[in-house]
Design a protein around this motif. Structure first.
Motif, PDB file in Angstrom:
ATOM      1  N   LYS A  24     -12.835 -11.963  11.197  1.00 19.77           N
ATOM      2  CA  LYS A  24     -11.960 -12.790  10.348  1.00 19.77           C
ATOM      3  C   LYS A  24     -10.763 -11.970   9.907  1.00 19.77           C
ATOM      4  CE  LYS A  24     -10.977 -16.396   7.644  1.00 19.77           C
ATOM      5  NZ  LYS A  24      -9.703 -15.911   7.086  1.00 19.77           N
ATOM      6  N   ASN A  25      -9.562 -12.419  10.300  1.00 13.79           N
ATOM      7  CA  ASN A  25      -8.333 -11.775   9.847  1.00 13.79           C
ATOM      8  C   ASN A  25      -7.980 -12.241   8.439  1.00 13.79           C
ATOM      9  OD1 ASN A  25      -7.742 -10.335  12.263  1.00 13.79           O
ATOM     10  ND2 ASN A  25      -7.024 -12.233  13.181  1.00 13.79           N
ATOM     11  N   PHE A  26      -7.408 -11.342   7.640  1.00 14.43           N
ATOM     12  CA  PHE A  26      -6.933 -11.720   6.311  1.00 14.43           C
ATOM     13  C   PHE A  26      -5.530 -12.314   6.381  1.00 14.43           C
ATOM     14  CE2 PHE A  26     -10.133  -8.501   5.200  1.00 14.43           C
ATOM     15  CZ  PHE A  26     -10.884  -9.219   4.293  1.00 14.43           C
ATOM     16  N   ASN A  27      -4.780 -11.998   7.432  1.00 13.43           N
ATOM     17  CA  ASN A  27      -3.430 -12.542   7.582  1.00 13.43           C
ATOM     18  C   ASN A  27      -3.010 -12.398   9.035  1.00 13.43           C
ATOM     19  OD1 ASN A  27      -2.381  -9.865   8.050  1.00 13.43           O
ATOM     20  ND2 ASN A  27      -2.393  -9.540   5.835  1.00 13.43           N
ATOM     21  N   TYR A  28      -1.774 -12.795   9.339  1.00 13.98           N
ATOM     22  CA  TYR A  28      -1.208 -12.596  10.659  1.00 13.98           C
ATOM     23  C   TYR A  28       0.087 -11.793  10.573  1.00 13.98           C
ATOM     24  CZ  TYR A  28      -4.397 -15.409  13.426  1.00 13.98           C
ATOM     25  OH  TYR A  28      -5.500 -15.879  14.092  1.00 13.98           O
ATOM     26  N   SER A  29       0.135 -10.839   9.660  1.00 17.61           N
ATOM     27  CA  SER A  29       1.300  -9.972   9.562  1.00 17.61           C
ATOM     28  C   SER A  29       1.215  -8.905  10.655  1.00 17.61           C
ATOM     29  CB  SER A  29       1.358  -9.316   8.183  1.00 17.61           C
ATOM     30  OG  SER A  29       0.231  -8.481   7.995  1.00 17.61           O
ATOM     31  N   ILE A  30       2.215  -8.065  10.733  1.00 21.96           N
ATOM     32  CA  ILE A  30       2.227  -7.012  11.748  1.00 21.96           C
ATOM     33  C   ILE A  30       1.045  -6.065  11.537  1.00 21.96           C
ATOM     34  CG2 ILE A  30       3.527  -5.027  12.614  1.00 21.96           C
ATOM     35  CD1 ILE A  30       6.076  -6.557  12.036  1.00 21.96           C
TER      36      ILE A  30
ATOM     37  N   VAL B 135      -2.727  -2.962  14.036  1.00 22.61           N
ATOM     38  CA  VAL B 135      -1.269  -2.812  13.978  1.00 22.61           C
ATOM     39  C   VAL B 135      -0.713  -3.368  15.278  1.00 22.61           C
ATOM     40  CG1 VAL B 135       0.668  -1.220  13.782  1.00 22.61           C
ATOM     41  CG2 VAL B 135      -1.460  -0.763  12.531  1.00 22.61           C
ATOM     42  N   ASN B 136       0.083  -4.434  15.171  1.00 20.28           N
ATOM     43  CA  ASN B 136       0.612  -5.100  16.354  1.00 20.28           C
ATOM     44  C   ASN B 136       1.841  -4.356  16.871  1.00 20.28           C
ATOM     45  OD1 ASN B 136      -1.285  -7.321  16.342  1.00 20.28           O
ATOM     46  ND2 ASN B 136      -0.228  -8.017  14.509  1.00 20.28           N
TER      47      ASN B 136
ATOM     48  N   THR C 133      -8.241   0.111  14.382  1.00 23.94           N
ATOM     49  CA  THR C 133      -9.191   1.114  13.911  1.00 23.94           C
ATOM     50  C   THR C 133     -10.250   0.414  13.076  1.00 23.94           C
ATOM     51  OG1 THR C 133      -9.471   3.171  12.650  1.00 23.94           O
ATOM     52  CG2 THR C 133      -7.749   1.663  11.894  1.00 23.94           C
ATOM     53  N   GLU C 134     -11.512   0.848  13.234  1.00 24.97           N
ATOM     54  CA  GLU C 134     -12.631   0.217  12.548  1.00 24.97           C
ATOM     55  C   GLU C 134     -13.538   1.263  11.919  1.00 24.97           C
ATOM     56  OE1 GLU C 134     -13.316  -3.859  15.205  1.00 24.97           O
ATOM     57  OE2 GLU C 134     -14.744  -2.193  15.364  1.00 24.97           O
ATOM     58  N   SER C 135     -14.235   0.827  10.871  1.00 24.07           N
ATOM     59  CA  SER C 135     -15.310   1.608  10.262  1.00 24.07           C
ATOM     60  C   SER C 135     -16.505   0.676  10.103  1.00 24.07           C
ATOM     61  CB  SER C 135     -14.877   2.162   8.900  1.00 24.07           C
ATOM     62  OG  SER C 135     -15.904   2.946   8.327  1.00 24.07           O
ATOM     63  N   SER C 136     -17.702   1.132  10.486  1.00 23.49           N
ATOM     64  CA  SER C 136     -18.853   0.224  10.497  1.00 23.49           C
ATOM     65  C   SER C 136     -20.128   0.956  10.115  1.00 23.49           C
ATOM     66  CB  SER C 136     -19.015  -0.422  11.875  1.00 23.49           C
ATOM     67  OG  SER C 136     -19.283   0.560  12.858  1.00 23.49           O
TER      68      SER C 136
END
Length: 227
Positions: A109-115, A166-167, A176-179
């Motif tokens: 789930k994205n929080f927005n569609y910004s760059i 980052v687009n 980048t992810e942390s899980s």
């Protein structure tokens, strides 16, 4: 001043248009270039808090639907001459081959569609880890002979994820992810002693581990533009 505000408004509008990157594409293909991760514990391994550097070992396919994406990911690691201390730092030393494999399916789930796009995800999957090697005493004066160790862990995982994209362009993103892997598994341990009879022992367990993956970095390519 009015001209300055007009320029700012135009720039913000253009950034917002460019930001509709992933939302305008049906599919995304990703590759994990680098990961820093905890591996499942082997036998009575002592250095379980250590992290392992992993390069180019995983991929991902995402099906994009507005701000929600369904994701399928896979990962494979093979390490020759993987070594660790067993039971205690000065007790036993093990060396052998390690295989670690997982496949997962989940949602993002994205929080927005910004760059710059922060997001969270949850993955559910299967993980398998195996080790085959030799264990010997650290103290060379010990009379105990080296023995063979074969272990395997197979089970299910639940993985919450926090990430940031980052687009770089309309079709290419850096992520980048942390899980954290919650791993419930069936474990089997087999030892073959170095005596004349080659005595075999077996042990079976059902256990749980929580494995931290602090950093994972990769690229995503967005494909098939929506009509």
């Amino acid at each position: 001043m009015n001209r300055f505000l007009l320029v700012i408004a135009i720039l913000l509008f253009n950034a917002n248009v460019f930001a509709q990157v992933e939302g305008n594409y049906n599919y995304s293909i990703g590759i994990r270039g680098y990961s820093l991760m905890q591996l499942p514990k082997i036998a009575q391994q002592t250095n379980t808090d250590d992290f392992t550097n992993v390069w180019l070992s995983g991929g991902m396919l995402k099906l994009n639907d507005n701000q929600m994406a369904f994701r399928i990911s896979g990962y494979y690691l093979y390490k020759r001459d993987y070594s660790f201390n067993n039971q205690c730092e000065t007790c036993e030393s093990a060396v052998g081959n390690l295989n670690d494999f997982s496949v997962k399916i989940g949602f993002e789930k994205n929080f927005n569609y910004s760059i710059i796009q922060p997001y969270f995800a949850t993955d559910f999957g299967f993980r398998s880890t195996s080790f085959k090697g030799t264990v010997k005493q650290v103290n060379s004066s010990s009379l105990k002979k080296p023995y063979s160790l074969i272990t395997s862990k197979n089970g299910g995982t639940v993985t919450p994820v926090l990430g940031l994209k980052v687009n770089i362009s309309k079709q290419l993103s850096l992520f980048t992810e942390s899980s954290l892997d919650f791993f419930y598994f069936y474990e089997r341990q087999e030892t073959v002693l170095g005596d004349a009879a080659e005595t075999r022992t077996f042990a079976k367990y059902y256990k749980f581990e929580a494995l931290l993956n602090p950093v994972s970095v990769g690229l995503q390519l967005h494909l098939v533009r929506k009509n």
